[in-house]
Design a protein around this motif. Structure first.
Motif, PDB file in Angstrom:
ATOM      1  N   MET A   1       0.845  -1.187   0.000  1.00 48.00           N
ATOM      2  CA  MET A   1       0.000   0.000   0.000  1.00 48.00           C
ATOM      3  C   MET A   1       0.886   1.245   0.000  1.00 48.00           C
ATOM      4  O   MET A   1       1.838   1.321   0.774  1.00 48.00           O
ATOM      5  N   LYS A   2       0.570   2.200  -0.853  1.00 51.24           N
ATOM      6  CA  LYS A   2       1.333   3.445  -0.894  1.00 51.24           C
ATOM      7  C   LYS A   2       0.549   4.528  -0.161  1.00 51.24           C
ATOM      8  O   LYS A   2      -0.583   4.840  -0.518  1.00 51.24           O
ATOM      9  N   LEU A   3       1.151   5.081   0.886  1.00 52.64           N
ATOM     10  CA  LEU A   3       0.496   6.076   1.717  1.00 52.64           C
ATOM     11  C   LEU A   3       1.135   7.447   1.520  1.00 52.64           C
ATOM     12  O   LEU A   3       2.364   7.568   1.437  1.00 52.64           O
ATOM     13  N   SER A   4       0.302   8.453   1.479  1.00 50.50           N
ATOM     14  CA  SER A   4       0.747   9.848   1.410  1.00 50.50           C
ATOM     15  C   SER A   4       0.513  10.483   2.778  1.00 50.50           C
ATOM     16  O   SER A   4      -0.577  10.376   3.340  1.00 50.50           O
ATOM     17  N   ILE A   5       1.552  11.151   3.308  1.00 46.44           N
ATOM     18  CA  ILE A   5       1.491  11.686   4.673  1.00 46.44           C
ATOM     19  C   ILE A   5       1.917  13.145   4.685  1.00 46.44           C
ATOM     20  O   ILE A   5       2.892  13.522   4.024  1.00 46.44           O
ATOM     21  N   GLN A   6       1.173  13.957   5.425  1.00 44.21           N
ATOM     22  CA  GLN A   6       1.590  15.329   5.705  1.00 44.21           C
ATOM     23  C   GLN A   6       1.351  15.610   7.185  1.00 44.21           C
ATOM     24  O   GLN A   6       0.260  15.398   7.690  1.00 44.21           O
ATOM     25  N   HIS A   7       2.391  16.075   7.868  1.00 43.02           N
ATOM     26  CA  HIS A   7       2.335  16.312   9.314  1.00 43.02           C
ATOM     27  C   HIS A   7       2.782  17.743   9.560  1.00 43.02           C
ATOM     28  O   HIS A   7       3.942  18.085   9.320  1.00 43.02           O
ATOM     29  N   ASN A  32      12.055  -4.008   6.817  1.00 39.38           N
ATOM     30  CA  ASN A  32      11.263  -5.079   6.233  1.00 39.38           C
ATOM     31  C   ASN A  32       9.777  -4.735   6.312  1.00 39.38           C
ATOM     32  O   ASN A  32       9.227  -4.586   7.397  1.00 39.38           O
ATOM     33  N   GLY A  33       9.139  -4.575   5.160  1.00 39.10           N
ATOM     34  CA  GLY A  33       7.721  -4.244   5.123  1.00 39.10           C
ATOM     35  C   GLY A  33       7.425  -2.771   4.987  1.00 39.10           C
ATOM     36  O   GLY A  33       6.251  -2.378   4.901  1.00 39.10           O
ATOM     37  N   GLN A  34       8.442  -1.917   4.947  1.00 37.63           N
ATOM     38  CA  GLN A  34       8.212  -0.471   4.816  1.00 37.63           C
ATOM     39  C   GLN A  34       9.352   0.177   4.034  1.00 37.63           C
ATOM     40  O   GLN A  34      10.521   0.003   4.378  1.00 37.63           O
ATOM     41  N   GLU A  81       5.734   3.266   1.209  1.00 36.13           N
ATOM     42  CA  GLU A  81       5.147   2.017   0.710  1.00 36.13           C
ATOM     43  C   GLU A  81       5.185   0.991   1.824  1.00 36.13           C
ATOM     44  O   GLU A  81       6.248   0.754   2.438  1.00 36.13           O
ATOM     45  N   THR A  82       4.043   0.375   2.116  1.00 37.92           N
ATOM     46  CA  THR A  82       3.967  -0.613   3.189  1.00 37.92           C
ATOM     47  C   THR A  82       3.479  -1.959   2.670  1.00 37.92           C
ATOM     48  O   THR A  82       2.816  -2.039   1.644  1.00 37.92           O
ATOM     49  N   ALA A  83       3.832  -3.014   3.402  1.00 38.12           N
ATOM     50  CA  ALA A  83       3.408  -4.376   3.052  1.00 38.12           C
ATOM     51  C   ALA A  83       2.762  -5.021   4.267  1.00 38.12           C
ATOM     52  O   ALA A  83       2.959  -4.579   5.406  1.00 38.12           O
ATOM     53  N   ASP A  84       1.992  -6.078   4.047  1.00 37.39           N
ATOM     54  CA  ASP A  84       1.319  -6.779   5.136  1.00 37.39           C
ATOM     55  C   ASP A  84       2.177  -7.955   5.594  1.00 37.39           C
ATOM     56  O   ASP A  84       2.215  -9.002   4.957  1.00 37.39           O
ATOM     57  N   ASN A  85       2.873  -7.765   6.714  1.00 34.48           N
ATOM     58  CA  ASN A  85       3.696  -8.824   7.307  1.00 34.48           C
ATOM     59  C   ASN A  85       3.115  -9.316   8.620  1.00 34.48           C
ATOM     60  O   ASN A  85       3.837  -9.874   9.450  1.00 34.48           O
ATOM     61  N   ALA A  86       1.817  -9.092   8.815  1.00 32.80           N
ATOM     62  CA  ALA A  86       1.126  -9.518  10.043  1.00 32.80           C
ATOM     63  C   ALA A  86       1.795  -8.962  11.289  1.00 32.80           C
ATOM     64  O   ALA A  86       1.796  -9.593  12.343  1.00 32.80           O
ATOM     65  N   GLY A  87       2.374  -7.773  11.172  1.00 33.24           N
ATOM     66  CA  GLY A  87       2.996  -7.116  12.311  1.00 33.24           C
ATOM     67  C   GLY A  87       4.417  -7.551  12.605  1.00 33.24           C
ATOM     68  O   GLY A  87       5.043  -7.039  13.540  1.00 33.24           O
TER      69      GLY A  87
END
Length: 267
Positions: A1-7, A32-34, A81-87
């Motif tokens: 999943m590709k996330l867009s962030i502004q803080h 790993n996963g990010q 970019e994130t992946a699902d590694n079950a935490g």
């Protein structure tokens, strides 16, 4: 999943600060996963003095405030970019040894409240991950999520006594209990894409425990799950004090007001 962030964090003073230095842990990690695609930081009313990597492999940015500043705005934005590694983050890496994460701190001290949550837990399952998920459930049952009952300096035992808290409190309780069970454990600050909104007024926090055979595994007590692709890891530490997004000091400023706006969305 590709996330867009502004803080965006904005400080406003009734009288200007004569001196100020802020320590920022606002740069997401590659692991790993990010994967961080892009990330930039802009400071208005101050300047970036230096940047370094701390013992937890956090990127720390030091920002000084302009002497005459009445308004200071710090904006971070980018894509991850994130992946699902079950935490599961996996094997330990970094400058701090694994045993370091079994240390208790003022915010994660173990007392009667934490010991009460652990009562009978070892006998419920032979599987470490199952026991840690059961611990997470017990914490949320004993300390339901409620804003306004605790503050940044509330420790794990105090939150249990109050019987209410937020993600920071849940994480501190989990860390104290996991360490008492023999697991190295650490605090994680970061971002969570919410299903019902884009704008948020605070970052998120959860815990990671080191499990034999798996490595680091995440547990979000407040939401009752292990982190999924909606989560972005930014900083880690023994507790909130070591992973806080922004901390620091200033002199001369009066009437400080702070506002935070975070936007997390799938791109």
């Amino acid at each position: 999943m590709k996330l867009s962030i502004q803080h965006t964090t904005t400080y406003r003073f009734a009288a200007p600060a004569t001196y100020g230095l802020q320590q920022l842990r606002l740069t997401p990690k590659n692991h790993n996963g990010q994967s961080v695609g892009s990330w930039q930081m802009d400071v208005q009313g101050g300047k970036i003095e230096t940047q370094f990597t701390d013992q937890h492999r956090n990127t720390v940015t030091l920002v000084s405030l302009a002497a005459d500043a009445m308004d200071v705005t710090i904006t971070c934005q980018g894509t991850v970019e994130t992946a699902d590694n079950a935490g599961v983050i996996g094997k330990h890496a970094g400058f701090a040894p694994l045993w370091y994460y079994q240390r208790s701190t003022a915010l994660t001290r173990t007392g009667a409240g934490v010991r009460g949550l652990l009562k009978g837990l070892q006998q419920e399952s032979d599987d470490d991950v199952t026991r840690l998920h059961t611990l997470s459930t017990r914490i949320l049952s004993a300390v339901p999520y409620e804003i306004g009952r605790t503050q940044s300096g509330t420790d794990a035992e105090e939150a249990i006594t109050i019987g209410a808290g937020v993600c920071q409190d849940h994480t501190h309780i989990f860390l104290a209990a996991a360490r008492a069970m023999g697991h190295p454990a650490r605090y994680v600050s970061g971002y969570l894409m919410m299903d019902d909104r884009v704008h948020q007024d605070a970052s998120h926090a959860w815990a990671e425990a080191h499990v034999a055979g798996l490595g680091w595994v995440g547990f979000d007590v407040s939401n009752g799950i292990s982190p999924d692709p909606r989560y972005v890891r930014v900083a880690t530490g023994l507790d909130y004090a070591e992973a806080a997004p922004i901390s620091g000091l200033h002199y001369g400023a009066e009437g400080e007001a702070m506002a935070v706006d975070i936007q997390v969305a799938q791109q």
